[in-house]
Design a protein around this motif. Sequence first.
Motif, PDB file in Angstrom:
ATOM      1  N   GLN A   5      -1.246   9.967  78.083  1.00 56.25           N
ATOM      2  CA  GLN A   5       0.014   9.439  77.894  1.00 56.25           C
ATOM      3  C   GLN A   5      -0.127   8.192  78.385  1.00 56.25           C
ATOM      4  O   GLN A   5       0.519   7.069  78.189  1.00 56.25           O
ATOM      5  CB  GLN A   5       1.014  10.385  78.350  1.00 56.25           C
ATOM      6  CG  GLN A   5       2.428   9.688  78.274  1.00 56.25           C
ATOM      7  CD  GLN A   5       3.688  10.738  78.290  1.00 56.25           C
ATOM      8  OE1 GLN A   5       3.321  11.567  79.019  1.00 56.25           O
ATOM      9  NE2 GLN A   5       4.806  10.116  78.199  1.00 56.25           N
ATOM     10  N   ALA A   6      -0.693   8.110  79.676  1.00 60.67           N
ATOM     11  CA  ALA A   6      -0.976   6.713  80.665  1.00 60.67           C
ATOM     12  C   ALA A   6      -1.652   5.892  79.807  1.00 60.67           C
ATOM     13  O   ALA A   6      -1.402   4.638  79.942  1.00 60.67           O
ATOM     14  CB  ALA A   6      -1.243   7.288  82.002  1.00 60.67           C
ATOM     15  N   LEU A   7      -2.822   6.279  79.467  1.00 62.32           N
ATOM     16  CA  LEU A   7      -3.764   5.426  78.567  1.00 62.32           C
ATOM     17  C   LEU A   7      -3.268   4.839  77.427  1.00 62.32           C
ATOM     18  O   LEU A   7      -3.083   3.884  77.099  1.00 62.32           O
ATOM     19  CB  LEU A   7      -5.154   6.164  78.245  1.00 62.32           C
ATOM     20  CG  LEU A   7      -5.884   6.716  79.370  1.00 62.32           C
ATOM     21  CD1 LEU A   7      -7.070   7.424  79.116  1.00 62.32           C
ATOM     22  CD2 LEU A   7      -6.317   5.450  80.102  1.00 62.32           C
ATOM     23  N   HIS A  67     -11.906  -1.337  77.399  1.00 67.72           N
ATOM     24  CA  HIS A  67     -11.936  -0.139  78.487  1.00 67.72           C
ATOM     25  C   HIS A  67     -11.218   0.722  78.242  1.00 67.72           C
ATOM     26  O   HIS A  67     -11.492   2.037  78.403  1.00 67.72           O
ATOM     27  CB  HIS A  67     -11.689  -1.063  79.722  1.00 67.72           C
ATOM     28  CG  HIS A  67     -11.549  -0.096  81.006  1.00 67.72           C
ATOM     29  ND1 HIS A  67     -12.652   0.505  81.315  1.00 67.72           N
ATOM     30  CD2 HIS A  67     -10.748   0.198  81.857  1.00 67.72           C
ATOM     31  CE1 HIS A  67     -12.509   1.212  82.623  1.00 67.72           C
ATOM     32  NE2 HIS A  67     -11.282   1.117  82.586  1.00 67.72           N
ATOM     33  N   TYR A  68      -9.972   0.727  77.993  1.00 65.56           N
ATOM     34  CA  TYR A  68      -8.854   1.763  78.038  1.00 65.56           C
ATOM     35  C   TYR A  68      -9.131   2.692  76.690  1.00 65.56           C
ATOM     36  O   TYR A  68      -8.824   3.955  76.576  1.00 65.56           O
ATOM     37  CB  TYR A  68      -7.389   1.388  78.142  1.00 65.56           C
ATOM     38  CG  TYR A  68      -6.925   1.025  79.403  1.00 65.56           C
ATOM     39  CD1 TYR A  68      -6.386   1.966  80.214  1.00 65.56           C
ATOM     40  CD2 TYR A  68      -7.366  -0.124  80.187  1.00 65.56           C
ATOM     41  CE1 TYR A  68      -6.032   1.686  81.584  1.00 65.56           C
ATOM     42  CE2 TYR A  68      -6.780  -0.348  81.508  1.00 65.56           C
ATOM     43  CZ  TYR A  68      -6.282   0.407  82.134  1.00 65.56           C
ATOM     44  OH  TYR A  68      -5.695   0.309  83.420  1.00 65.56           O
ATOM     45  N   GLU A  69      -9.337   2.121  75.565  1.00 70.25           N
ATOM     46  CA  GLU A  69      -9.815   3.110  74.683  1.00 70.25           C
ATOM     47  C   GLU A  69     -10.923   3.797  74.777  1.00 70.25           C
ATOM     48  O   GLU A  69     -10.969   5.135  74.238  1.00 70.25           O
ATOM     49  CB  GLU A  69     -10.129   1.916  73.408  1.00 70.25           C
ATOM     50  CG  GLU A  69      -8.900   1.536  72.796  1.00 70.25           C
ATOM     51  CD  GLU A  69      -9.275   0.293  71.372  1.00 70.25           C
ATOM     52  OE1 GLU A  69     -10.518  -0.149  71.311  1.00 70.25           O
ATOM     53  OE2 GLU A  69      -8.472   0.145  70.762  1.00 70.25           O
ATOM     54  N   ASP A 128      -0.940  -4.316  73.324  1.00 66.42           N
ATOM     55  CA  ASP A 128      -0.428  -5.018  72.043  1.00 66.42           C
ATOM     56  C   ASP A 128       0.747  -5.738  72.284  1.00 66.42           C
ATOM     57  O   ASP A 128       0.821  -6.646  71.307  1.00 66.42           O
ATOM     58  CB  ASP A 128      -0.157  -3.575  71.301  1.00 66.42           C
ATOM     59  CG  ASP A 128      -1.227  -2.831  70.904  1.00 66.42           C
ATOM     60  OD1 ASP A 128      -2.503  -3.085  70.896  1.00 66.42           O
ATOM     61  OD2 ASP A 128      -1.148  -1.575  70.673  1.00 66.42           O
ATOM     62  N   MET A 129       1.443  -5.416  73.128  1.00 67.05           N
ATOM     63  CA  MET A 129       2.773  -6.167  73.235  1.00 67.05           C
ATOM     64  C   MET A 129       2.151  -7.563  73.652  1.00 67.05           C
ATOM     65  O   MET A 129       2.812  -8.533  73.256  1.00 67.05           O
ATOM     66  CB  MET A 129       3.639  -5.591  74.376  1.00 67.05           C
ATOM     67  CG  MET A 129       4.896  -6.337  74.832  1.00 67.05           C
ATOM     68  SD  MET A 129       6.069  -5.384  76.032  1.00 67.05           S
ATOM     69  CE  MET A 129       4.737  -5.256  77.284  1.00 67.05           C
ATOM     70  N   ILE A 130       1.272  -7.732  74.633  1.00 65.04           N
ATOM     71  CA  ILE A 130       0.918  -8.935  75.179  1.00 65.04           C
ATOM     72  C   ILE A 130       0.213  -9.709  73.937  1.00 65.04           C
ATOM     73  O   ILE A 130       0.653 -11.003  73.959  1.00 65.04           O
ATOM     74  CB  ILE A 130      -0.171  -8.893  76.209  1.00 65.04           C
ATOM     75  CG1 ILE A 130       0.521  -8.131  77.668  1.00 65.04           C
ATOM     76  CG2 ILE A 130      -0.800 -10.267  76.574  1.00 65.04           C
ATOM     77  CD1 ILE A 130      -0.500  -8.169  78.592  1.00 65.04           C
ATOM     78  N   GLU A 131      -0.466  -9.280  73.209  1.00 64.15           N
ATOM     79  CA  GLU A 131      -1.115  -9.903  72.159  1.00 64.15           C
ATOM     80  C   GLU A 131      -0.130 -10.246  71.143  1.00 64.15           C
ATOM     81  O   GLU A 131      -0.381 -11.380  70.502  1.00 64.15           O
ATOM     82  CB  GLU A 131      -2.113  -8.949  71.523  1.00 64.15           C
ATOM     83  CG  GLU A 131      -3.274  -9.519  70.321  1.00 64.15           C
ATOM     84  CD  GLU A 131      -4.073  -8.770  69.955  1.00 64.15           C
ATOM     85  OE1 GLU A 131      -5.137  -9.262  69.490  1.00 64.15           O
ATOM     86  OE2 GLU A 131      -3.812  -7.590  69.922  1.00 64.15           O
ATOM     87  N   SER A 132       0.753  -9.413  70.808  1.00 59.82           N
ATOM     88  CA  SER A 132       1.940 -10.049  70.021  1.00 59.82           C
ATOM     89  C   SER A 132       2.595 -11.208  70.250  1.00 59.82           C
ATOM     90  O   SER A 132       2.993 -12.075  69.524  1.00 59.82           O
ATOM     91  CB  SER A 132       2.757  -8.972  69.669  1.00 59.82           C
ATOM     92  OG  SER A 132       3.661  -8.701  70.927  1.00 59.82           O
ATOM     93  N   VAL A 133       2.950 -11.532  71.704  1.00 60.10           N
ATOM     94  CA  VAL A 133       3.358 -12.510  72.062  1.00 60.10           C
ATOM     95  C   VAL A 133       2.692 -13.796  71.948  1.00 60.10           C
ATOM     96  O   VAL A 133       2.972 -14.974  71.853  1.00 60.10           O
ATOM     97  CB  VAL A 133       3.905 -12.468  73.490  1.00 60.10           C
ATOM     98  CG1 VAL A 133       4.624 -13.803  74.086  1.00 60.10           C
ATOM     99  CG2 VAL A 133       4.879 -11.301  73.569  1.00 60.10           C
ATOM    100  N   LEU A 184      -2.374   0.905  76.687  1.00 62.64           N
ATOM    101  CA  LEU A 184      -2.767   0.273  75.308  1.00 62.64           C
ATOM    102  C   LEU A 184      -1.596  -0.218  74.545  1.00 62.64           C
ATOM    103  O   LEU A 184      -1.611  -1.437  73.828  1.00 62.64           O
ATOM    104  CB  LEU A 184      -3.264   1.094  74.211  1.00 62.64           C
ATOM    105  CG  LEU A 184      -4.927   1.873  74.591  1.00 62.64           C
ATOM    106  CD1 LEU A 184      -5.322   2.938  73.792  1.00 62.64           C
ATOM    107  CD2 LEU A 184      -5.955   0.578  74.615  1.00 62.64           C
ATOM    108  N   HIS A 185      -0.328   0.190  74.684  1.00 65.22           N
ATOM    109  CA  HIS A 185       0.700  -0.320  73.914  1.00 65.22           C
ATOM    110  C   HIS A 185       1.151  -1.632  74.573  1.00 65.22           C
ATOM    111  O   HIS A 185       1.468  -2.690  74.114  1.00 65.22           O
ATOM    112  CB  HIS A 185       1.875   0.743  74.155  1.00 65.22           C
ATOM    113  CG  HIS A 185       3.215   0.008  73.866  1.00 65.22           C
ATOM    114  ND1 HIS A 185       3.398  -0.097  72.699  1.00 65.22           N
ATOM    115  CD2 HIS A 185       4.330  -0.330  74.617  1.00 65.22           C
ATOM    116  CE1 HIS A 185       4.835  -0.675  72.437  1.00 65.22           C
ATOM    117  NE2 HIS A 185       5.409  -0.715  73.840  1.00 65.22           N
TER     118      HIS A 185
END
Length: 528
Positions: A499-501, A462-464, A509-514, A505-506
């Motif tokens: 910048q907010a989008l 969605h955000y992409e 990525d952080m959630i997925e890495s955990v 997305l970052h």
Amino acid sequence: MALEQLSDVVQRCQALPNDSYTTEDYDVFTIAGRTCIEEGNSAQVLSIVLDEKNQDIVRSMGWNLLPPLIQVLLKKEDKNLSHCLTCRPKELLIGLLEQLEQDDPEPIAESLHLLLNPLQKVLLCLGSRKASSLGMSLSSVLDQVAKLPLPHTKEQEEDDVFSLCRCCTDLTDFVRPFVHEMAGDQDRGKEDELRTELLKFCMKTLSHPLLEVQLKDPDTLAVSPLRNFATEILNTLSAIGEPVPSLVFQPLLKRKQVPGFLEEEVRYPKESLACLAHLVFVHHLAADTFPSVFSNLDLFFLFYFSFEIKFTYVLRHLLLCPQRTRGLKVFQLSVDKFDTEAKYNFFQYMLKTSNHSGVEGYVIKNIKNQIDFALRPGNSNTWFEGVHLLPLLRKVLTLPDGPETDLLQYLDRVMESLNLLRYLIIRDKVTENQTGIWTELYKIEDAFIKPLRVGVNMSRAHYERELHNTMETKRKESVLSVSVGDEKLPNMTSESQIQALHSALHTFDMIESVLVRIEELTEVKETH
């Protein structure tokens, strides 16, 4: 000069129909009238206003004198000036309420101090039709009081640095004649209307400012205006047929059905009842009206109800206030006072009722700390290990709305849940399974890990797409409007939105890495 101009315009308008006055007539009347009041000629203005021949003129143009009159009153505090206008009560009521609206604390306090007395007189002139007007007035006044800062120290209350104490005293004097009138009214229909408005007023004052202010004990502050105000509110409740003992027991009683009256949740808000219980049992207000014999179970429920509502309210505000770090330290000190079982029950309650991601995240962090303590040698307990721990973990390791959960809104909760799960997998051995995590893991995967992975993928897609659309429109539009939930945010430039989008997305990525790290740890543990 101004008095002559006022007399001339009034004399000229006497011969005209009231719909024939010109803009110039209104301007001259207003400017000349204001100048007369400022120069101290209120008696002459009053004689013109009270003249029977001028009543049509006053009704049409008298409104224009009210704002300047209020400003003069605020500056001079001339008590005789309040008789300078003669209007119908309903019209004057609306005009006075409009003049109450201020933004800064100092003019708010001055306006309330000045206008509550004439506002009270206007309401009393309305006779039996005053209930709805009183309700509107009390609501407006309390909205203004809510803008005043609260005194936090003994010195601030003594010196009344924010004028809240004076406003509360004025408010008590304002309400008193209406309370007395209701107590002596024989007309049941009119009594219920007036009682409804006074009850709403008392409940609202209990939720603010009394729920948020810290009352001082008599030993600390012998004469406390805020303590006196709280006492007056409780006395008012008793006077209008709402005994304090019945209200304190309200959460434990069956719902009362009162035809044509307010709904239960509106009539008795939980926050207001919690504050009332706090005033009775902690500050001992209205103690003479309260029965002195209760069972231990009665007292437990009363104290617990008062604590749970007020503590939850305070915690939410601690997480939003500028002094968040200091506030959380106070919260942690309070939690540390509980024994192990009380902590366990409190964490369960908070996860069930807080509805605030920041609060839930901090509670989950506390749960992790308690588990870590219990797993150390010599600290074993039944509440944060094994059978008792699993129901708590099931409340933590879940998504509020499944895969459709707003991950940005619930970020604090989600990240603390992932950190807890990662800790459990690292800390607890498969062969020992002290926390029960390894027998519960397949349920956690279905209820938490898989929905979270789907949610991350959906959110990222969605955000992409939003990022792509924003970059496409960047050339065409310089300013964009953005909404979060139902709230429209200030306009953002396309660069700010991009910048907010990227930031969102970052986060995904952080959630997925955990998530990936948890899966790797699980595989390693299960194969060894």
